[in-house]
Enzyme design. Structure first.
Site, short mmCIF file in Angstrom:
data_model
loop_
_atom_site.label_atom_id
_atom_site.label_comp_id
_atom_site.label_asym_id
_atom_site.label_seq_id
_atom_site.Cartn_x
_atom_site.Cartn_y
_atom_site.Cartn_z
N GLU A 260 0.82 -1.21 0.00
CA GLU A 260 0.00 0.00 0.00
C GLU A 260 0.85 1.26 0.00
OE1 GLU A 260 -3.04 0.11 -0.57
OE2 GLU A 260 -3.88 -1.83 -0.03
N ARG A 264 0.72 3.81 -3.29
CA ARG A 264 0.10 5.10 -3.00
C ARG A 264 1.14 6.20 -2.79
NH1 ARG A 264 -5.54 3.98 0.26
NH2 ARG A 264 -5.64 1.74 -0.07
N ASP A 393 -5.16 -10.19 -7.85
CA ASP A 393 -5.55 -9.40 -9.02
C ASP A 393 -4.40 -8.70 -9.73
OD1 ASP A 393 -5.25 -7.85 -6.75
OD2 ASP A 393 -7.03 -6.62 -7.08
N GLU A 529 -12.18 0.45 -10.26
CA GLU A 529 -11.80 -0.50 -11.31
C GLU A 529 -12.66 -0.44 -12.57
OE1 GLU A 529 -9.90 -1.48 -7.67
OE2 GLU A 529 -12.06 -1.39 -8.05
#
Length: 629
Positions: A260, A264, A393, A529
């Site tokens: 993360e 980010r 994913d 998404e």
């Protein structure tokens, strides 16, 4: 005619200036007429002088035009209408070709604020020439620097310019259209809440008018930096930059998640550096990158999930020694780019070793990978479960994107990607009833589940990106089928917003839709998404229906998630329009991803973040594609 076009203030300033000079004997009344003719005939570009920041190295000069100053008179849109979108003021973006080139001195002034400022500078010009204070130049707009802000360090190694970013002729700017203006207004409404109630903190809690902390590093602010630049929100960007310069400190005793914080924070800083050319962001990116490196000190070189960026230690979660496959294989774009910019190969070497190791592992199923990997043994765990949703994913996304980023030369990455897509087709694709929607399910020990996470809706965009880069044409056909499904995950729901997870009906049942939603899955987190994939599909096909679908989603975000006092909130129940049960949390990715992709989807300028020159990380932060010199 030109005189009438000026405001009362502008006319007063100019008349006072000439009168004062005439009284002082500096000019004659005859020469006043000639001076006035000279001023009115001279372009505003030529009236402006551009100063540079002392010590600021534009090693990779600005790619995008400078953000425009926000129009303070642009009001809220409490109800957005598809038939009658808000009428825009006359706004034009800067040059739309996105290439690495030095700021142009003949950049046109684009807003009312800049026009007024140009007249004011006629009075202040003498003061500017005499002052010894540094001036920040924003490609034509001059901003006084914060007095407490030190110039960015000049010790960072000057990065090489990728040859693909060579300067090209600029074309006529493309106006910001009505739907884009609605997105900008939504961003400013969200930013209003963040600024008032959560400034410098990780996430806004818009209902309670407070904030929540995850890492204590201003996640929302950093995630939104490049969004503000792309939107042209100059004032907001400059205010956020001052916070980064003065208050963003990584030397603190706090555990952060490697994945993360990479996508980010590191991704956001690198992207903002490339778009703005401001080395402050590269300096901060290098700092956080170095502090994340202890995660790779494991027996297998598969990184731990958590790093203490102050102590320089790393560890797995308390309950397991596993990391998730998606997390350890979705940090590569950022670390590889950091190596390219700094010349320090340690970042690239660490993440490349992870990919090479995963490439050789057993336990895959026709290219599909399990969700977990052990940091001690380096082997997959929890074998037999395959999904393109959470925990797996972005592994597939980054296979393709690394191949593109590196100039399409790393064949192992391409091989793994192509094999995985074939595995998806073989094991995970099914069609629903009654509309026969193509969807991606899950496989658990040989048993198929018709469960699909909203996260899987990244896949249509990724497939389309691959087809655009020369991969199999049937990838685009699959992308078109899957984006229809992702849209239906919104359209078949009462609020027009998708839940976090859906289950598809495999058998026709009277009175049943394709999409079924379980009570535990009916929340919406403002995820990006589907909008992300709509953006790719519109870019590559030009089909306006993708813009219309995105506009419907934007309207429903405004109807069911907008908080009047500022901000947007995730909701617990997408099936209840009268009470969607707000959760009092605005995820940082709503500003960093969702609204950014909305704005790009609605753009009439295909060169706004040119997809032949940039690759988006999984947090929607664009990074340049490398091309050999």
């Amino acid at each position: 005619k030109k005189w009438k076009q000026l405001s009362r203030l502008q006319r007063s300033v100019i008349l006072f200036l000439f009168a004062f000079l005439a009284v002082c004997g500096v000019i004659s009344y005859t020469s006043m007429g000639e001076a006035w003719k000279s001023i009115t005939n001279k372009s505003l570009d030529e009236q402006r002088t551009e100063q540079e920041i002392p010590g600021l190295k534009l090693a990779n000069p600005a790619v995008l035009p400078a953000p425009q100053k926000a129009d303070a008179n642009h009001g809220d849109y409490p109800e957005l209408s598809l038939q009658k979108p808000p009428k825009p003021p006359h706004v034009r973006r800067g040059p739309s070709n996105l290439q690495i080139k030095a700021p142009r001195r003949d950049m046109r002034l684009k807003t009312r604020h800049d026009t007024i400022r140009a007249v004011e500078e006629l009075v202040e010009a003498d003061k500017v020439e005499k002052t010894e204070k540094s001036i920040i130049s924003w490609r034509g707009a001059v901003i006084e620097p914060d007095q407490s802000t030190e110039p960015p360090s000049s010790k960072i190694k000057e990065p090489e310019k990728p040859s693909s970013m060579e300067a090209e002729d600029q074309k006529e700017p493309v106006p910001v259209n009505e739907r884009q203006l609605a997105v900008i207004e939504a961003f400013r409404h969200a930013w209003k809440g963040y600024k008032e109630f959560a400034w410098g903190h990780d996430e806004l809690k818009p209902l309670s008018k407070s904030y929540s902390e995850w890492f204590g590093l201003g996640l929302t602010l950093i995630d939104a930096l490049d969004t503000m630049w792309i939107f042209g929100l100059k004032e907001e960007f400059e205010e956020a930059r001052k916070w980064v310069a003065n208050d963003l400190v990584f030397d603190k005793n706090v555990d952060v998640n490697l994945f993360e914080s990479t996508i980010r924070i590191l991704g956001g800083l690198l992207s903002t550096y490339h778009l703005s050319g401001d080395s402050l962001f590269l300096e901060k990116a290098k700092d956080i990158g170095n502090r994340l490196m202890p995660a790779f000190k494991t027996p297998s070189k598969i990184p731990y999930s958590d790093v203490n960026i102050g102590r320089g230690t790393a560890h797995p979660p308390r309950w397991t020694s596993d990391s998730t496959v998606a997390e350890v294989t979705s940090i590569q774009l950022e670390f590889r780019e950091l190596s390219r910019l700094t010349g320090d190969e340690k970042f690239k070497k660490a993440v490349d070793e992870v990919m090479k190791h995963v490439h050789t592992l057993s336990g895959k199923n026709d290219g599909l990978v399990p969700m977990f990997i052990n940091t001690n043994s380096g082997q997959f765990t929890h074998l037999g479960v395959y999904t393109l949703g959470a925990r797996a994913d972005s592994y597939y996304e980054y296979l393709l994107k690394q191949w593109i980023q590196g100039g399409k030369k790393e064949n192992e990455l391409l091989e793994d990607y192509m094999r995985a897509i074939e595995g998806v087709k073989k094991h995970l694709l099914q069609r629903s009833e009654p509309k026969k929607l193509t969807f991606v399910g899950e496989l658990a020990h040989g048993h198929f589940s018709a469960k699909m996470d909203h996260l899987v809706c990244f896949l249509p965009g990724t497939l389309a990106l691959g087809a655009h880069n020369g991969l199999a044409a049937d990838h685009m056909k699959l992308a078109e089928a899957l984006i229809e499904t992702c849209y239906q995950m919104y359209a078949q729901v009462e609020t027009g917003l998708s839940p976090e997870i859906v289950h598809f009906n495999l058998h026709a049942q009277k009175g049943h839709k394709d999409v079924e939603i379980k009570p535990a899955d009916r929340h919406n987190l403002l995820r990006p998404e589907t909008v992300e994939s709509l953006f790719y599909m519109y870019r590559f096909t030009g089909d306006k229906k993708y813009q219309d679908w995105g506009w419907e989603i934007m309207q429903n975000f405004n109807r069911y998630t907008r908080v009047p006092t500022g901000g947007y909130t995730s909701i617990n129940n997408v099936q209840n329009p009268s009470n969607p049960e707000p959760r009092d949390k605005m995820e940082s990715f709503f500003l960093g991803e969702t609204l950014k992709y909305m704005f790009l989807l609605f753009s009439d300028d295909i060169d706004l973040i040119n997809l032949d020159k940039y690759i988006f990380n999984t947090e929607a932060h664009p990074l340049p594609i490398w091309v050999p010199a």
